[in-house]
Design a protein around this motif. Structure first.
Motif, PDB file in Angstrom:
ATOM      1  N   GLY A  15       0.815  -1.208   0.000  1.00 32.02           N
ATOM      2  CA  GLY A  15       0.000   0.000   0.000  1.00 32.02           C
ATOM      3  C   GLY A  15       0.850   1.260   0.000  1.00 32.02           C
ATOM      4  O   GLY A  15       2.082   1.198   0.064  1.00 32.02           O
ATOM      5  N   PRO A  16       0.204   2.426  -0.058  1.00 32.00           N
ATOM      6  CA  PRO A  16       0.955   3.688  -0.052  1.00 32.00           C
ATOM      7  C   PRO A  16       1.621   3.922   1.301  1.00 32.00           C
ATOM      8  O   PRO A  16       1.172   3.390   2.327  1.00 32.00           O
ATOM      9  CB  PRO A  16      -0.131   4.736  -0.332  1.00 32.00           C
ATOM     10  CG  PRO A  16      -1.400   4.110   0.133  1.00 32.00           C
ATOM     11  CD  PRO A  16      -1.250   2.637  -0.101  1.00 32.00           C
ATOM     12  N   GLU A  17       2.690   4.703   1.302  1.00 35.62           N
ATOM     13  CA  GLU A  17       3.428   4.951   2.547  1.00 35.62           C
ATOM     14  C   GLU A  17       2.564   5.634   3.598  1.00 35.62           C
ATOM     15  O   GLU A  17       2.733   5.416   4.796  1.00 35.62           O
ATOM     16  CB  GLU A  17       4.668   5.794   2.252  1.00 35.62           C
ATOM     17  CG  GLU A  17       5.738   5.030   1.487  1.00 35.62           C
ATOM     18  CD  GLU A  17       6.968   5.872   1.203  1.00 35.62           C
ATOM     19  OE1 GLU A  17       7.083   6.960   1.805  1.00 35.62           O
ATOM     20  OE2 GLU A  17       7.805   5.447   0.389  1.00 35.62           O
ATOM     21  N   CYS A  18       1.638   6.469   3.167  1.00 34.03           N
ATOM     22  CA  CYS A  18       0.785   7.180   4.126  1.00 34.03           C
ATOM     23  C   CYS A  18      -0.290   6.281   4.704  1.00 34.03           C
ATOM     24  O   CYS A  18      -0.971   6.655   5.660  1.00 34.03           O
ATOM     25  CB  CYS A  18       0.144   8.400   3.461  1.00 34.03           C
ATOM     26  SG  CYS A  18      -0.824   7.999   1.987  1.00 34.03           S
ATOM     27  N   GLY A  19      -0.476   5.084   4.130  1.00 32.05           N
ATOM     28  CA  GLY A  19      -1.503   4.170   4.611  1.00 32.05           C
ATOM     29  C   GLY A  19      -2.855   4.474   3.974  1.00 32.05           C
ATOM     30  O   GLY A  19      -3.000   5.406   3.175  1.00 32.05           O
ATOM     31  N   TYR A  20      -3.848   3.666   4.351  1.00 34.89           N
ATOM     32  CA  TYR A  20      -5.223   3.871   3.886  1.00 34.89           C
ATOM     33  C   TYR A  20      -6.027   4.522   5.007  1.00 34.89           C
ATOM     34  O   TYR A  20      -5.718   4.377   6.180  1.00 34.89           O
ATOM     35  CB  TYR A  20      -5.870   2.527   3.524  1.00 34.89           C
ATOM     36  CG  TYR A  20      -5.176   1.767   2.417  1.00 34.89           C
ATOM     37  CD1 TYR A  20      -5.302   2.166   1.096  1.00 34.89           C
ATOM     38  CD2 TYR A  20      -4.404   0.635   2.701  1.00 34.89           C
ATOM     39  CE1 TYR A  20      -4.675   1.466   0.066  1.00 34.89           C
ATOM     40  CE2 TYR A  20      -3.779  -0.077   1.684  1.00 34.89           C
ATOM     41  CZ  TYR A  20      -3.917   0.341   0.372  1.00 34.89           C
ATOM     42  OH  TYR A  20      -3.296  -0.345  -0.636  1.00 34.89           O
ATOM     43  N   GLY A  21      -7.085   5.220   4.634  1.00 34.17           N
ATOM     44  CA  GLY A  21      -7.944   5.853   5.634  1.00 34.17           C
ATOM     45  C   GLY A  21      -8.414   7.209   5.160  1.00 34.17           C
ATOM     46  O   GLY A  21      -8.391   7.520   3.965  1.00 34.17           O
ATOM     47  N   SER A  22      -8.835   8.049   6.117  1.00 33.11           N
ATOM     48  CA  SER A  22      -9.358   9.382   5.807  1.00 33.11           C
ATOM     49  C   SER A  22      -8.302  10.446   6.091  1.00 33.11           C
ATOM     50  O   SER A  22      -7.617  10.384   7.117  1.00 33.11           O
ATOM     51  CB  SER A  22     -10.619   9.658   6.636  1.00 33.11           C
ATOM     52  OG  SER A  22     -11.643   8.735   6.288  1.00 33.11           O
ATOM     53  N   PHE A  23      -8.212  11.423   5.196  1.00 32.12           N
ATOM     54  CA  PHE A  23      -7.176  12.457   5.286  1.00 32.12           C
ATOM     55  C   PHE A  23      -7.735  13.818   4.905  1.00 32.12           C
ATOM     56  O   PHE A  23      -8.731  13.926   4.187  1.00 32.12           O
ATOM     57  CB  PHE A  23      -6.014  12.135   4.321  1.00 32.12           C
ATOM     58  CG  PHE A  23      -5.287  10.863   4.624  1.00 32.12           C
ATOM     59  CD1 PHE A  23      -4.088  10.871   5.339  1.00 32.12           C
ATOM     60  CD2 PHE A  23      -5.785   9.640   4.185  1.00 32.12           C
ATOM     61  CE1 PHE A  23      -3.415   9.681   5.608  1.00 32.12           C
ATOM     62  CE2 PHE A  23      -5.123   8.450   4.450  1.00 32.12           C
ATOM     63  CZ  PHE A  23      -3.933   8.476   5.166  1.00 32.12           C
ATOM     64  N   HIS A  24      -7.063  14.858   5.424  1.00 33.12           N
ATOM     65  CA  HIS A  24      -7.289  16.226   4.961  1.00 33.12           C
ATOM     66  C   HIS A  24      -6.052  16.638   4.178  1.00 33.12           C
ATOM     67  O   HIS A  24      -4.931  16.548   4.693  1.00 33.12           O
ATOM     68  CB  HIS A  24      -7.501  17.187   6.135  1.00 33.12           C
ATOM     69  CG  HIS A  24      -8.872  17.116   6.726  1.00 33.12           C
ATOM     70  ND1 HIS A  24      -9.335  18.014   7.665  1.00 33.12           N
ATOM     71  CD2 HIS A  24      -9.908  16.254   6.509  1.00 33.12           C
ATOM     72  CE1 HIS A  24     -10.586  17.711   7.996  1.00 33.12           C
ATOM     73  NE2 HIS A  24     -10.945  16.641   7.315  1.00 33.12           N
ATOM     74  N   GLN A  25      -6.253  17.066   2.951  1.00 34.36           N
ATOM     75  CA  GLN A  25      -5.140  17.570   2.150  1.00 34.36           C
ATOM     76  C   GLN A  25      -5.210  19.101   2.227  1.00 34.36           C
ATOM     77  O   GLN A  25      -6.082  19.731   1.630  1.00 34.36           O
ATOM     78  CB  GLN A  25      -5.246  17.078   0.701  1.00 34.36           C
ATOM     79  CG  GLN A  25      -3.911  16.957   0.025  1.00 34.36           C
ATOM     80  CD  GLN A  25      -3.958  16.093  -1.234  1.00 34.36           C
ATOM     81  OE1 GLN A  25      -4.951  16.068  -1.935  1.00 34.36           O
ATOM     82  NE2 GLN A  25      -2.885  15.386  -1.524  1.00 34.36           N
ATOM     83  N   GLN A  26      -4.311  19.663   3.023  1.00 36.80           N
ATOM     84  CA  GLN A  26      -4.353  21.095   3.316  1.00 36.80           C
ATOM     85  C   GLN A  26      -3.466  21.880   2.361  1.00 36.80           C
ATOM     86  O   GLN A  26      -2.310  21.529   2.141  1.00 36.80           O
ATOM     87  CB  GLN A  26      -3.897  21.353   4.760  1.00 36.80           C
ATOM     88  CG  GLN A  26      -4.726  20.629   5.808  1.00 36.80           C
ATOM     89  CD  GLN A  26      -4.140  20.778   7.205  1.00 36.80           C
ATOM     90  OE1 GLN A  26      -2.954  21.080   7.365  1.00 36.80           O
ATOM     91  NE2 GLN A  26      -4.968  20.557   8.216  1.00 36.80           N
ATOM     92  N   TYR A  27      -4.014  22.958   1.821  1.00 35.75           N
ATOM     93  CA  TYR A  27      -3.280  23.842   0.920  1.00 35.75           C
ATOM     94  C   TYR A  27      -2.845  25.080   1.704  1.00 35.75           C
ATOM     95  O   TYR A  27      -3.681  25.925   2.051  1.00 35.75           O
ATOM     96  CB  TYR A  27      -4.160  24.238  -0.273  1.00 35.75           C
ATOM     97  CG  TYR A  27      -4.499  23.071  -1.170  1.00 35.75           C
ATOM     98  CD1 TYR A  27      -3.864  22.892  -2.399  1.00 35.75           C
ATOM     99  CD2 TYR A  27      -5.456  22.124  -0.788  1.00 35.75           C
ATOM    100  CE1 TYR A  27      -4.160  21.801  -3.218  1.00 35.75           C
ATOM    101  CE2 TYR A  27      -5.760  21.033  -1.593  1.00 35.75           C
ATOM    102  CZ  TYR A  27      -5.112  20.882  -2.811  1.00 35.75           C
ATOM    103  OH  TYR A  27      -5.417  19.796  -3.608  1.00 35.75           O
TER     104      TYR A  27
END
Length: 527
Positions: free
Chosen positions: A341-353
């Motif tokens: 899987g991706p290094e950040c893992g699976y789940g819920s995230f906020h992508q902040q700008y």
């Protein structure tokens, strides 16, 4: 994708009898959907549910009743690996680069997609929490598995069942969620007019008193190549170049001059040293145990309120911290990591700008086994001139391509629902190539084949094979998994023990909507 030792999903099904106000056509009772409350959910279960037309708003998971609802909502996905940047998309990306590198705030002609909030499910807020669960956490902690009556042909071994008896606790320490920043700072133009007029070196050019005759196009190519190679050699401030970006950049540096620009060519460009603005995109796991999430919570919540009041005309009480938390911070998804899987893992995230040290936009996303699923976007209305709805969608497509480098199965970008009967919601079809989900057989169909059908009828079966059926349909109701009095059991056992009127019709409806696979993995709570 199964993660060893992960707790099973626990859901409470509510049915779908009542109609609610539609956020698209404003019909007061025309919005019809089935709903369930997800107390917890694995990322694989949610992936399988959205591939059957479900979608979440906070912890509420709903599925439009497609042949009855006033505005049918078709699940849409973009094939991120083959994404084709349109002219309007390029305009938005160039506009951002000009703003960052030169401070240019000139507005592009208003022929873009009306992408205020590129995922529109704020309309769900109206009804999602009317069905909020009030079951106590203790009732949801399985203590045992009832094996007194095995379902015929049961193929789950005892060891697997017993392993799932463990309490539903996620040990955040063992998950090792990484809060990597979405690396490269998008930046300035790939060329400058000053270069064209530079004085020639002695001995070059047909006339030594004039600059050499070189095409501006060749100069731009040369400078772009130099910058791409530079990016590979250096580390950007505050965030190291991720492996996926390096691959993209190395590919781009070798690309032939006649190849069209990729989305990465516009996004992953270094800013000039004297750039007036700096944009940084940070990927933050949605967890109050995560320091980055906690430290930015107040600023993020204030931005949400500002956006909702300006764009959706909410009152302050409708977009306070509690509403923000329930809608965009509470997620049923259990964070998971997998070797492939991706290094950040699976789940819920906020992508902040982050622009010049402050948050100007937040994209709420779910990272799932096969896709990045966009949940919502909110931004500072003061920066509307940057077309942040379109820009963030393009960034999320590029992010999906980046994650694919480490997680080969992850290659789609889900944009929520496509609503053809609402003209202002058709813009999602402009992210090509994309597919719509057939509401009857749950197979993906290229949008080009769907549009002519939707012109004739707002509800359509896209699969033209009249003999095709839902391959994931429920075949054995007795195998549906139930959580009753903190004991996990197949429905066939629960049915014999249940006192009072039969609930078979409700369970049958639930199982037909989630499909056989999910009905055997998830636990359906019964009081």
């Amino acid at each position: 994708m199964a993660v060893a030792g992960s707790s099973p999903s626990i859901v409470e099904y509510f049915g779908g009898d009542d109609g609610y106000r539609c956020g698209y056509c404003k019909n007061e009772t025309g919005n019809l959907s089935h709903g369930m409350w997800a107390h917890s959910m694995t990322v694989q279960d949610y992936q399988d549910l959205i591939d059957r037309g479900w979608r979440r708003s906070g912890k509420y998971v709903y599925k439009p009743i497609m042949n009855q609802t006033c505005c049918p909502q078709y699940t849409i996905r973009c094939q991120a690996l083959h994404f084709q940047t349109s002219k309007s998309h390029k305009k938005v990306l160039k506009k951002m680069l000009k703003f960052l590198s030169k401070g240019d705030v000139s507005k592009v002609a208003s022929g873009e997609e009306p992408m205020d909030s590129h995922i529109e499910d704020v309309a769900v807020c109206d009804f999602a929490y009317k069905s909020e669960s009030h079951v106590s956490q203790s009732e949801l902690t399985p203590l045992s598995v009832d094996h007194t009556e095995r379902v015929e042909n049961e193929d789950k071994d005892t060891g697997e069942r017993e392993e799932e008896v463990n309490e539903q606790k996620v040990e955040s320490g063992s998950l090792q969620i990484c809060a990597d920043k979405d690396t490269p700072v998008p930046g300035g133009p790939s060329h400058s007019a000053k270069i064209v007029h530079a004085l020639p070196k002695p001995g070059k050019g047909a006339d030594l008193s004039k600059p050499p005759c070189r095409k501006a196009k060749d100069i731009r190519k040369e400078r772009k190549l130099q910058k791409l190679l530079q990016n590979q050699m250096c580390t950007l401030e505050g965030s190291q170049l991720q492996a996926g970006d390096q691959v993209f950049l190395s590919q781009n540096s070798k690309s032939k001059a006649n190849q069209p620009k990729t989305i990465e060519d516009f996004i992953f460009v270094s800013l000039p040293d004297d750039a007036p603005h700096k944009l940084e995109v940070r990927l933050v796991p949605v967890s109050f145990e995560e320091p980055q999430f906690k430290s930015s919570f107040n600023q993020s919540a204030s931005l949400f309120a500002k956006y909702q009041m300006a764009i959706h005309k909410d009152t302050p009480s409708e977009c306070g911290e509690n509403e923000f938390t329930r809608f965009l911070c509470d997620s049923p998804l259990e964070a998971e990591n997998a070797p492939n899987g991706p290094e950040c893992g699976y789940g819920s995230f906020h992508q902040q700008y982050w622009l010049d040290g402050k948050i100007i936009a937040v994209g709420v996303i779910d990272i799932l086994p096969y896709c990045v699923s966009s949940v919502y976007l909110y931004y500072d209305p003061d920066y509307s001139f940057l077309s942040l709805g379109v820009y963030s969608a393009l960034r999320e497509i590029a992010f999906t391509r980046q994650l694919h480098e480490k997680a080969p199965d992850l290659c789609f970008y889900y944009m929520g629902f496509y609503i053809h009967s609402c003209p202002k919601m058709r813009y999602k079809g402009q992210y090509r190539p994309s597919d719509l989900l057939c509401p009857e057989t749950y197979v993906w169909t290229p949008i080009e084949q769907c549009l002519p059908l939707l012109e004739h009828s707002k509800y359509c079966r896209f699969n033209q094979d009249v003999k095709a059926v839902d391959e994931g349909r429920i075949k054995e109701l007795g195998r549906v998994r139930v959580l009753h009095k903190r004991t996990m059991m197949p429905y066939s056992v629960y049915k014999k023990r249940r006192k009072g009127p039969s609930d078979e019709a409700s369970v049958q409806q639930y199982a037909s909507l989630v499909g056989q696979t999910c009905s055997e993995r998830m636990l359906l709570f019964r009081s």
